[in-house]
Motif scaffolding. Structure first.
Motif, PDB file in Angstrom:
ATOM      1  N   GLY A  43     -97.631   3.574 -11.107  1.00  0.00           N
ATOM      2  CA  GLY A  43     -97.435   2.389 -10.421  1.00  0.00           C
ATOM      3  C   GLY A  43     -98.574   1.196 -11.045  1.00  0.00           C
ATOM      4  O   GLY A  43     -98.213   0.347 -11.324  1.00  0.00           O
ATOM      5  N   TYR A  44     -99.710   1.662 -10.913  1.00  0.00           N
ATOM      6  CA  TYR A  44    -100.838   0.878 -11.421  1.00  0.00           C
ATOM      7  C   TYR A  44    -100.698   0.460 -12.671  1.00  0.00           C
ATOM      8  O   TYR A  44    -100.976  -0.634 -13.157  1.00  0.00           O
ATOM      9  CB  TYR A  44    -102.141   1.553 -11.041  1.00  0.00           C
ATOM     10  N   CYS A  45    -100.226   1.366 -13.756  1.00  0.00           N
ATOM     11  CA  CYS A  45    -100.086   1.277 -14.982  1.00  0.00           C
ATOM     12  C   CYS A  45     -99.021   0.065 -15.190  1.00  0.00           C
ATOM     13  O   CYS A  45     -99.030  -0.817 -16.283  1.00  0.00           O
ATOM     14  CB  CYS A  45     -99.837   2.470 -15.736  1.00  0.00           C
ATOM     15  N   GLN A  46     -98.002   0.129 -14.285  1.00  0.00           N
ATOM     16  CA  GLN A  46     -96.823  -0.844 -14.419  1.00  0.00           C
ATOM     17  C   GLN A  46     -97.595  -2.353 -13.841  1.00  0.00           C
ATOM     18  O   GLN A  46     -97.368  -3.395 -14.740  1.00  0.00           O
ATOM     19  CB  GLN A  46     -95.831  -0.754 -13.650  1.00  0.00           C
ATOM     20  N   VAL A  99     -91.382  -1.921 -26.478  1.00  0.00           N
ATOM     21  CA  VAL A  99     -90.223  -2.063 -25.537  1.00  0.00           C
ATOM     22  C   VAL A  99     -89.883  -0.927 -24.664  1.00  0.00           C
ATOM     23  O   VAL A  99     -89.887  -1.227 -23.395  1.00  0.00           O
ATOM     24  CB  VAL A  99     -88.958  -2.572 -26.320  1.00  0.00           C
ATOM     25  N   PHE A 100     -90.057   0.401 -25.199  1.00  0.00           N
ATOM     26  CA  PHE A 100     -89.742   1.435 -24.323  1.00  0.00           C
ATOM     27  C   PHE A 100     -90.790   1.764 -23.273  1.00  0.00           C
ATOM     28  O   PHE A 100     -90.426   1.885 -22.044  1.00  0.00           O
ATOM     29  CB  PHE A 100     -89.787   2.572 -25.429  1.00  0.00           C
ATOM     30  N   ARG A 101     -92.032   1.392 -23.641  1.00  0.00           N
ATOM     31  CA  ARG A 101     -92.928   1.638 -22.713  1.00  0.00           C
ATOM     32  C   ARG A 101     -92.773   0.596 -21.658  1.00  0.00           C
ATOM     33  O   ARG A 101     -92.841   1.102 -20.404  1.00  0.00           O
ATOM     34  CB  ARG A 101     -94.448   1.328 -23.197  1.00  0.00           C
ATOM     35  N   ARG A 102     -92.724  -0.410 -22.009  1.00  0.00           N
ATOM     36  CA  ARG A 102     -92.444  -1.868 -20.859  1.00  0.00           C
ATOM     37  C   ARG A 102     -91.052  -1.381 -20.026  1.00  0.00           C
ATOM     38  O   ARG A 102     -91.215  -1.511 -18.631  1.00  0.00           O
ATOM     39  CB  ARG A 102     -92.124  -3.017 -21.733  1.00  0.00           C
ATOM     40  N   GLU A 103     -90.276  -0.938 -20.629  1.00  0.00           N
ATOM     41  CA  GLU A 103     -88.966  -0.770 -20.016  1.00  0.00           C
ATOM     42  C   GLU A 103     -88.982   0.289 -18.920  1.00  0.00           C
ATOM     43  O   GLU A 103     -88.499   0.291 -17.816  1.00  0.00           O
ATOM     44  CB  GLU A 103     -87.872  -0.710 -20.859  1.00  0.00           C
TER      45      GLU A 103
END
Length: 191
Positions: A43-46, A99-103
């Motif tokens: 969650g912190y990485c988000q 994009v994959f990491r972000r989504e």
């Protein structure tokens, strides 16, 4: 529109010259490197990802290389597989890997170990990637070695919490504040 903005800023992910293992956003040839250790189930990485998209890349994307390193924590049951998929996608299309990491980070609350495979298959379909390739990436030993190299680097640096950000010798761990990162980047750019 977001893609056009990123294109204009020159902040798309591209391989660094001679460094195919590096997932880089921003300017890969920039003198200032910001290394980010992240877990795609964190969650912190988000929160850091949002800061990167909304503040850091728009401000520094043409001047700084943001280097992503995978640090899937053992307590996260699907983070390692997700990191391996992100690496496979990077080999296919560096920009799509971001994009994959972000989504994935934005959807992480709704993903379980059991639902990861259907999620990545759906991502592959939406983005015209091989379903067979992306599902094989979930446990590809070659990609596991790549993730292990990042884990080894984190271990040698003594990193135990994520996200961890390194800018010109300064470290920022877990709870990261934009003003602190901006100050460190500005100082590194001024050198």
């Amino acid at each position: 529109m977001r893609t056009l903005t990123l294109l204009l800023l020159g902040v798309l992910a591209v391989p660094a010259p001679g460094a195919t293992n590096d997932v880089i956003e921003g300017n890969p040839s920039a003198a200032v490197k910001v290394t980010i250790f992240e877990d795609l189930q964190c969650g912190y990485c988000q929160t850091l990802r949002t800061m990167l998209d909304e503040k850091l890349l728009p401000r520094y994307g043409t001047q700084v290389a943001f280097i992503h390193r995978d640090l899937p924590l053992g307590r996260h049951d699907w983070a390692r597989s997700a990191a391996m998929v992100a690496r496979w996608i990077y080999e296919q299309n560096p920009n799509l890997s971001i994009v994959f990491r972000r989504e994935l980070l934005s959807e992480q609350e709704h993903i379980t170990k059991a639902s990861l495979k259907p999620w990545v298959v759906e991502f592959a379909a939406r983005n015209k990637l091989s379903e067979q390739g992306i599902t094989a990436a979930l446990d590809d030993p070659r990609l596991g070695i790549t993730v292990d190299q990042d884990l080894q680097l984190a271990t040698t640096r003594g990193i135990k919490k994520i996200p961890a950000v390194y800018i010109a010798g300064q470290s920022f761990i877990e709870t990261i504040v934009y003003d602190d990162l901006a100050k460190a980047i500005d100082q590194a750019l001024a050198r």
